[in-house]
Design an enzyme around this catalytic site. Structure first.
Site, PDB file in Angstrom:
ATOM      1  N   ASP A  21       4.182  -2.048  -3.106  1.00 52.06           N
ATOM      2  CA  ASP A  21       4.850  -3.306  -2.748  1.00 52.06           C
ATOM      3  C   ASP A  21       6.306  -3.314  -3.217  1.00 52.06           C
ATOM      4  O   ASP A  21       6.652  -2.663  -4.200  1.00 52.06           O
ATOM      5  CB  ASP A  21       4.076  -4.478  -3.378  1.00 52.06           C
ATOM      6  CG  ASP A  21       4.418  -5.809  -2.716  1.00 52.06           C
ATOM      7  OD1 ASP A  21       5.024  -5.800  -1.624  1.00 52.06           O
ATOM      8  OD2 ASP A  21       4.087  -6.855  -3.300  1.00 52.06           O
ATOM      9  N   GLU A  68      -3.156  -8.785   7.221  1.00 46.22           N
ATOM     10  CA  GLU A  68      -2.220  -9.920   7.226  1.00 46.22           C
ATOM     11  C   GLU A  68      -0.799  -9.489   7.591  1.00 46.22           C
ATOM     12  O   GLU A  68       0.005 -10.301   8.054  1.00 46.22           O
ATOM     13  CB  GLU A  68      -2.217 -10.604   5.851  1.00 46.22           C
ATOM     14  CG  GLU A  68      -3.478 -11.401   5.534  1.00 46.22           C
ATOM     15  CD  GLU A  68      -4.690 -10.545   5.161  1.00 46.22           C
ATOM     16  OE1 GLU A  68      -4.510  -9.383   4.745  1.00 46.22           O
ATOM     17  OE2 GLU A  68      -5.825 -11.041   5.313  1.00 46.22           O
ATOM     18  N   ASN A  69      -0.473  -8.206   7.392  1.00 42.19           N
ATOM     19  CA  ASN A  69       0.879  -7.738   7.715  1.00 42.19           C
ATOM     20  C   ASN A  69       1.173  -7.789   9.221  1.00 42.19           C
ATOM     21  O   ASN A  69       2.335  -7.739   9.632  1.00 42.19           O
ATOM     22  CB  ASN A  69       1.124  -6.316   7.187  1.00 42.19           C
ATOM     23  CG  ASN A  69       1.266  -6.244   5.677  1.00 42.19           C
ATOM     24  OD1 ASN A  69       0.908  -5.234   5.059  1.00 42.19           O
ATOM     25  ND2 ASN A  69       1.795  -7.297   5.052  1.00 42.19           N
ATOM     26  N   ARG A 195      -1.241  -9.779  -8.017  1.00 42.74           N
ATOM     27  CA  ARG A 195      -2.384 -10.190  -7.186  1.00 42.74           C
ATOM     28  C   ARG A 195      -2.933  -8.992  -6.429  1.00 42.74           C
ATOM     29  O   ARG A 195      -2.323  -7.929  -6.384  1.00 42.74           O
ATOM     30  CB  ARG A 195      -1.986 -11.318  -6.235  1.00 42.74           C
ATOM     31  CG  ARG A 195      -0.801 -11.002  -5.345  1.00 42.74           C
ATOM     32  CD  ARG A 195      -0.514 -12.154  -4.361  1.00 42.74           C
ATOM     33  NE  ARG A 195       0.733 -11.918  -3.662  1.00 42.74           N
ATOM     34  CZ  ARG A 195       1.917 -12.416  -4.027  1.00 42.74           C
ATOM     35  NH1 ARG A 195       2.009 -13.221  -5.072  1.00 42.74           N
ATOM     36  NH2 ARG A 195       3.011 -12.132  -3.344  1.00 42.74           N
ATOM     37  N   GLU A 208      -9.421  -0.773 -13.814  1.00 42.97           N
ATOM     38  CA  GLU A 208      -8.359  -1.229 -14.705  1.00 42.97           C
ATOM     39  C   GLU A 208      -7.148  -1.526 -13.825  1.00 42.97           C
ATOM     40  O   GLU A 208      -6.787  -0.723 -12.962  1.00 42.97           O
ATOM     41  CB  GLU A 208      -8.000  -0.127 -15.726  1.00 42.97           C
ATOM     42  CG  GLU A 208      -9.124   0.186 -16.686  1.00 42.97           C
ATOM     43  CD  GLU A 208      -9.477  -0.998 -17.582  1.00 42.97           C
ATOM     44  OE1 GLU A 208      -8.590  -1.812 -17.903  1.00 42.97           O
ATOM     45  OE2 GLU A 208     -10.665  -1.111 -17.943  1.00 42.97           O
TER      46      GLU A 208
HETATM   47  C1  IPE Z   1       0.192  -6.038   0.224  1.00 39.67           C
HETATM   48  O1  IPE Z   1       1.542  -6.349   0.156  1.00 39.67           O
HETATM   49  C2  IPE Z   1      -0.067  -5.123   1.372  1.00 39.67           C
HETATM   50  C3  IPE Z   1       0.532  -3.805   1.280  1.00 39.67           C
HETATM   51  C4  IPE Z   1       1.191  -3.302   0.273  1.00 39.67           C
HETATM   52  C5  IPE Z   1       0.340  -2.977   2.437  1.00 39.67           C
HETATM   53  P1  IPE Z   1       2.118  -7.717   0.754  1.00 39.67           P
HETATM   54  O2  IPE Z   1       3.569  -7.730   0.438  1.00 39.67           O
HETATM   55  O3  IPE Z   1       1.746  -7.836   2.181  1.00 39.67           O
HETATM   56  O4  IPE Z   1       1.318  -8.780  -0.089  1.00 39.67           O
HETATM   57  P2  IPE Z   1       1.615 -10.327  -0.372  1.00 39.67           P
HETATM   58  O5  IPE Z   1       1.829 -10.977   0.948  1.00 39.67           O
HETATM   59  O6  IPE Z   1       2.866 -10.380  -1.206  1.00 39.67           O
HETATM   60  O7  IPE Z   1       0.424 -10.815  -1.107  1.00 39.67           O
HETATM   61  C1  IPE Z   2       5.355  -3.263   0.902  1.00 39.64           C
HETATM   62  O1  IPE Z   2       6.618  -3.796   0.782  1.00 39.64           O
HETATM   63  C2  IPE Z   2       5.116  -2.603   2.234  1.00 39.64           C
HETATM   64  C3  IPE Z   2       4.241  -3.335   3.150  1.00 39.64           C
HETATM   65  C4  IPE Z   2       3.592  -4.418   2.879  1.00 39.64           C
HETATM   66  C5  IPE Z   2       4.103  -2.783   4.479  1.00 39.64           C
HETATM   67  P1  IPE Z   2       6.982  -5.242   1.358  1.00 39.64           P
HETATM   68  O2  IPE Z   2       7.462  -5.069   2.756  1.00 39.64           O
HETATM   69  O3  IPE Z   2       5.872  -6.175   1.167  1.00 39.64           O
HETATM   70  O4  IPE Z   2       8.218  -5.639   0.422  1.00 39.64           O
HETATM   71  P2  IPE Z   2       8.497  -7.064  -0.244  1.00 39.64           P
HETATM   72  O5  IPE Z   2       7.255  -7.436  -0.998  1.00 39.64           O
HETATM   73  O6  IPE Z   2       8.807  -8.000   0.850  1.00 39.64           O
HETATM   74  O7  IPE Z   2       9.652  -6.799  -1.158  1.00 39.64           O
HETATM   75 MG    MG Z   3       5.301  -7.402  -0.356  1.00 37.49          MG
END
Ligand code: IPE
Ligand code: IPE
Ligand code: MG
Length: 247
Positions: A21, A68-69, A195, A208
């Site tokens: 993330d 959800e992405n 989370r 863990e």
């Molecule tokens: C979780 O990250 C999913 C992946 C890393 C693929 P998100 O960025 O989508 O999670 P939330 O929305 O902050 O919980």
């Molecule tokens: C994780 O990085 C990658 C995916 C969820 C695909 P994010 O794209 O969620 O990056 P932030 O959390 O917005 O910084």
């Molecule tokens: Mg993210």
């Protein structure tokens, strides 16, 4: 001594799962578009896979795209899928060279056709590799996986190939995407979020959890070593008392 030398190889987690993330925030810090962060996250994936394989970690699961992405802006989703196709085809050779097997969990049928095909080709081409298994969680969410598992089990009960009374934890395990894989002992999330975001809810029951503020594109081998060392300093009690573990 370096961090790597401090790792106790006889107490290595067999399975590490990572929520990668922070790509978007990393890009923003550089004054760039979000996709620039995803592109730079590929280097971290390479580094982490290499480090895990070198140490002898048997399974590494990377959360690359959640159910959800799909709700993100269309341009970002398309760009991520393109990046995925490109990366998978570019990396297959290296996976084979390093004896790494690729697998994927999630609603793979929902991926664009080119992405799905590249993925299946890479899975097929690496299927006999035995050093480490790299599992990509793609269009994955734990609740989706559980609903699927429950439907399959219910269908078996309905057609009398399984009795409700015979359902055990093993039955559930066998119907999840991760059937046959060991449970992750260590789950790492980058970017300072604390989370689970619908990731391996059942499988992480006794994992863990390790959280780091590092954004995913900054994550390197040393960060993985640090997480493993932290894990190795914990006492995993599984409901027992500390005294029971010593005796
Ligand atoms: C979780 O990250 C999913 C992946 C890393 C693929 P998100 O960025 O989508 O999670 P939330 O929305 O902050 O919980
Ligand atoms: C994780 O990085 C990658 C995916 C969820 C695909 P994010 O794209 O969620 O990056 P932030 O959390 O917005 O910084
Ligand atoms: Mg993210």
């Amino acid at each position: 001594m370096s961090l790597k030398e401090n790792i106790n190889l006889s107490k290595l987690p067999e399975h590490i799962a990572i929520i990668m993330d922070g790509n978007g925030r990393w890009a923003k810090q550089q004054g760039e578009q979000r996709i620039y962060g995803h592109e730079n996250g590929v280097k971290s994936v390479r580094d982490t896979v290499e480090a895990a394989a070198e140490l002898g970690v048997k399974y590494l699961t990377l959360y690359a795209f959640s159910t959800e992405n799909w709700n993100r802006p269309k341009e970002e989703v398309m760009a991520l899928m393109q990046l995925l196709v490109h990366t998978i085809s570019a990396e297959t050779k290296t996976l084979n060279k390093n004896n790494i097997r690729l697998q994927a969990i999630g609603d793979l049928k929902s991926l664009p056709a080119d992405c799905y095909n590249e993925l299946q080709e890479a899975i097929e081409s690496t299927k006999t590799n035995s050093r480490t298994t790299l599992v990509l969680a793609l269009s994955y969410s734990s609740r989706w996986e559980m609903v699927n598992a429950i439907k399959e089990i219910a269908a078996k009960v309905e057609n009398n190939t399984l009795s409700a009374a015979a359902i055990t934890e093993d039955t559930i395990n066998a119907h999840l995407c991760t059937a046959g894989m060991p449970e992750p002992e260590l789950m790492i999330r980058t970017s300072g979020e604390h989370r689970i975001s619908n990731f391996l809810l059942w499988q992480l029951a006794y994992a863990e959890l390790y959280f780091t503020d590092k954004l995913w594109p900054d994550f390197r081998k040393e960060d993985l070593y640090e997480a493993i060392l932290d894990y190795q300093n914990r006492e995993r009690r599984f409901g027992k008392t500390s005294e029971q573990l010593i005796s």
